[in-house]
Design a protein around this motif. Structure first.
Motif, PDB file in Angstrom:
ATOM      1  N   UNK A 110       0.867  -1.186   0.000  1.00  0.00           N
ATOM      2  CA  UNK A 110       0.000   0.000   0.000  1.00  0.00           C
ATOM      3  C   UNK A 110       0.896   1.225   0.000  1.00  0.00           C
ATOM      4  N   UNK A 113       0.740   3.797   2.995  1.00  0.00           N
ATOM      5  CA  UNK A 113       0.833   3.288   4.364  1.00  0.00           C
ATOM      6  C   UNK A 113       2.235   2.756   4.651  1.00  0.00           C
ATOM      7  N   UNK A 117       1.976  -2.250   7.792  1.00  0.00           N
ATOM      8  CA  UNK A 117       0.523  -2.466   7.654  1.00  0.00           C
ATOM      9  C   UNK A 117       0.255  -3.476   6.529  1.00  0.00           C
ATOM     10  N   UNK A 121      -1.487  -7.289   6.614  1.00  0.00           N
ATOM     11  CA  UNK A 121      -2.525  -7.717   5.671  1.00  0.00           C
ATOM     12  C   UNK A 121      -2.138  -9.059   5.042  1.00  0.00           C
ATOM     13  N   UNK A 125      -4.103 -12.607   4.828  1.00  0.00           N
ATOM     14  CA  UNK A 125      -4.461 -13.226   3.546  1.00  0.00           C
ATOM     15  C   UNK A 125      -3.843 -14.614   3.408  1.00  0.00           C
TER      16      UNK A 125
ATOM     17  N   UNK B  13      -8.569  -4.526   5.612  1.00  0.00           N
ATOM     18  CA  UNK B  13      -8.864  -3.579   4.526  1.00  0.00           C
ATOM     19  C   UNK B  13      -9.453  -2.296   5.099  1.00  0.00           C
ATOM     20  N   UNK B  15      -9.404  -1.195   8.159  1.00  0.00           N
ATOM     21  CA  UNK B  15      -8.467  -0.529   9.063  1.00  0.00           C
ATOM     22  C   UNK B  15      -7.421   0.256   8.257  1.00  0.00           C
ATOM     23  N   UNK B  16      -6.797  -0.422   7.283  1.00  0.00           N
ATOM     24  CA  UNK B  16      -5.784   0.255   6.477  1.00  0.00           C
ATOM     25  C   UNK B  16      -6.364   1.435   5.705  1.00  0.00           C
ATOM     26  N   UNK B  17      -7.592   1.269   5.229  1.00  0.00           N
ATOM     27  CA  UNK B  17      -8.226   2.370   4.493  1.00  0.00           C
ATOM     28  C   UNK B  17      -8.454   3.563   5.405  1.00  0.00           C
ATOM     29  N   UNK B 118     -11.135  -9.883  -3.061  1.00  0.00           N
ATOM     30  CA  UNK B 118      -9.998  -8.978  -2.881  1.00  0.00           C
ATOM     31  C   UNK B 118     -10.199  -7.687  -3.666  1.00  0.00           C
ATOM     32  N   UNK B 122     -11.022  -4.213  -1.277  1.00  0.00           N
ATOM     33  CA  UNK B 122      -9.767  -3.849  -0.612  1.00  0.00           C
ATOM     34  C   UNK B 122      -9.686  -2.386  -0.189  1.00  0.00           C
ATOM     35  N   UNK B 123     -10.486  -1.547  -0.806  1.00  0.00           N
ATOM     36  CA  UNK B 123     -10.532  -0.159  -0.328  1.00  0.00           C
ATOM     37  C   UNK B 123     -11.900   0.106   0.284  1.00  0.00           C
TER      38      UNK B 123
END
Lengths: 349, 279
Positions: A110, A113, A117, A121, A125, B13, B15-17, B118, B122-123
């Motif tokens: 990402x 980020x 992070x 993920x 996965x 997803x 959380x990261x977003x 996915x 993912x966002x």
């Protein structure tokens, strides 16, 4: 035990032949000409467990396409391949948990980020156990020396640092097979060296199978005993790096230091003179004649020093690439010529 | 290693977003302002129309059987479904053609997880949250003001269910259209049609009648079932439960399952023809 088995693997694309200009673009709406591009033209290859194999080849040779086929990203036009017993393009999750692909020119983390992070993920996965995850991550972070950078957004990292993070992300699930597509592209010498050192160490410790493509001969020389040269979608050499020189270079370099500045003026009769800096001369001598030339020189001149060397590897490979490219162009021209001749003949009839 | 826990992955997803959205605060705030303004303008527009009708008529204005506050429920439902689609799926569908063009889809195909999951989730777009709150507030404001309506528990239960079904139908249309970018390659996609098509879902289905309306109603109910997306949940909440509504409500369930199945099929077919981009 073979981990990768490839038989007659082919991949061709149909590419729309766009003509120049606005008017031609409009006519392209109604009538299109397509060209068949054969990216990979029937490859056979077997790779054993624990091998570190390099794919060498000029741009557009089919190296990346082969890696993408083996990763199941694209499906082949014909042929078979099995990696760890799986057909890659069936994209089974069991297979996808056991290999990794790293591409030097693309990034999977990402962007905005911190890398950590993205690592988390990946843990989710790939379903990696928390303790195993922590252990692997710490080990990789330590080996690559990036502990301080984990909390920094990926976009703020240098190319070399980012590549290290990409490698960590790809190795978190401890893949048994690793495909590396130009992992050191664009990196400075130090960063290249660091990545090489890491890969070498990691491969030796883990005994995983790695397939690497690279433009840098240094990568290849440092890492791989076995080299597969691809040109024009076909394998032209499969063996050791030294073997490339034996097979594809037909000359050696003879360096002579003459005594008393008495340098013969007709050096050209021994071969092509590459460098002339009296009292030293460098001559390209035909491989078959090296013995007779050497005897001749030693018998007839007073010599301070003499050495016979193989030409630099990069030079041999560069000329090999140039040769295969020329052959391809010739065969293409020949095709076009035959087509044109057929058309002309048809016109007459 | 084992099969991924999809809920845990989705949580990452989300959380990261959120971390990402918080980094680009200004962008987030602008998105919120535009989103909420759009919803409020819609509301204002229909308030205006009802006011005109009150002025003209006998004090009982309605559009195709929807009184003002019933229609506010309809609008709230539109905003609600929209915020869900935007929150979960829209950014991902938009990204899909970009991923195809740049070859970024390569990485998605490597992951040992369902590729459609996915790429669809993912966002997460957190700027849709204020719109969702606005929709709920509008529901709370409008429902008590509907004349002679007493809500039963079953209506309260059915409403969220139909909201989910409607969201899934819109998602199916969206991802199906977006997936064509993989099929057609590079810069081409049918995704933009989503906005044209779904435009029709924002009005009560009763207005589609006559020689022009009936075919539209048929197509957008049975071929591309977007008319049931807002209409079914809105009617469930804003109108008294009646036996005549059941066939359509049952059809909504069927339509959702069928839409998901068709879009899944399109997606899988599209992935098979993925060509990747050169690197």
């Amino acid at each position: 035990m073979s981990v990768i088995e490839i038989h007659g693997l082919r991949k061709s694309y149909r590419v729309y032949q766009k003509k120049e200009g606005l008017l031609a673009s409009f006519s392209g709406l109604f009538h299109r000409e397509y060209r068949e591009v054969n990216a990979v033209k029937g490859i056979d290859l077997t790779v054993d467990k624990g091998e570190f194999v390099a794919f060498l080849g000029p741009n557009g040779a089919g190296k990346t396409t082969t890696l993408k086929l083996l990763s199941g990203v694209i499906t082949p036009t014909a042929g078979e391949a099995r990696v760890l017993g799986y057909v890659p393009w069936e994209r089974e999750n069991d297979y996808r948990r056991r290999f990794a692909l790293v591409m030097g020119q693309k990034n999977q983390l990402w962007w905005d980020l911190p890398a950590q992070e993205s690592f988390q993920l990946h843990q989710k996965i790939y379903g990696i156990e928390p303790t195993a995850f922590k252990q692997t991550k710490d080990e990789l972070v330590d080996l690559l020396g990036v502990a301080k950078l984990l909390g920094q957004p990926v976009r703020e990292l240098s190319l070399g640092e980012r590549m290290k993070m990409e490698l960590i992300a790809a190795l978190l699930h401890s893949p048994e097979v690793l495909f590396l597509d130009e992992p050191t592209i664009g990196l400075d010498v130090v960063a290249q060296h660091n990545i090489q050192k890491f890969l070498k160490h990691y491969q030796q410790v883990r005994g995983i199978t790695i397939l690497l493509t690279s433009h840098y001969m240094k990568d290849v020389a440092a890492l791989c005993k076995r080299v597969v040269i691809i040109a024009g979608g076909e394998i032209v050499h499969d063996g050791s790096l030294e073997g490339v020189i034996d097979r594809f270079s037909d000359y050696k370099i003879l360096t002579v230091d003459f005594a008393d500045d008495r340098m013969p003026s007709d050096l050209a009769r021994f071969g092509e003179v590459r460098e002339l800096a009296p009292p030293r001369a460098k001559i390209e001598v035909d491989r078959n004649q090296i013995a007779s030339v050497l005897t001749n020189v030693l018998a007839n001149y007073s010599i301070l020093d003499v050495s016979v060397e193989d030409p630099p590897l990069e030079e041999v490979i560069a000329s090999l690439f140039a040769l295969t490219e020329k052959q391809q162009r010739d065969s293409q021209d020949a095709n076009i010529a035959t087509t044109a001749a057929n058309v002309a003949a048809a016109g007459k009839n | 290693m084992h099969r991924p826990n999809y809920l845990a992955v989705f949580w990452m997803f989300a959380r990261n977003s959120l971390i990402r959205d918080m980094t680009f605060r200004t962008n987030y705030i602008i998105e919120v302002i535009f989103g909420v303004s759009w919803a409020l303008m819609n509301l204002g527009f229909y308030t205006l129309i009802y006011r005109l009708m009150y002025a003209d008529g006998d004090g009982h204005a309605n559009i195709a059987g929807w009184s003002q506050y019933q229609f506010f429920v309809f609008i709230a439902t539109t905003i609600l479904v929209n915020s869900l689609v935007e929150g979960f799926f829209m950014a991902n569908a938009e990204e899909l053609s970009e991923l195809t063009r740049t070859g970024g889809l390569d990485f998605a195909l490597l992951k040992p997880i369902d590729t459609q999951f996915l790429l669809s989730l993912q966002r997460v777009n957190w700027s849709a949250v204020p719109k969702l709150i606005l929709a709920l507030a509008l529901l709370a404001y409008s429902i008590p003001r509907i004349d002679g309506l007493t809500l039963s528990a079953i209506q309260f239960l059915l409403y969220p269910l139909y909201i989910v079904l409607g969201t899934l139908i819109l998602y199916s249309v969206m991802i199906g259209l977006a997936a064509t970018s993989i099929w057609l390659g590079r810069n081409q996609s049918l995704y933009d049609f989503w906005f044209y098509i779904t435009n029709f879902s924002r009005y009560p289905m009763e207005i589609y009648e006559g020689t022009f309306g009936s075919p539209l109603r048929f197509v957008f109910t049975y071929m591309i079932p977007i008319l049931v997306v807002i209409n079914v949940p809105a009617a469930t909440l804003a109108k008294p439960l009646s036996a005549t509504n059941w066939p359509l409500a049952a059809f909504a369930v069927f339509a959702t399952v069928a839409s998901l199945a068709v879009s899944r099929w399109i997606f899988q077919r599209a992935l098979m023809s993925y060509r990747s981009a050169s690197s």
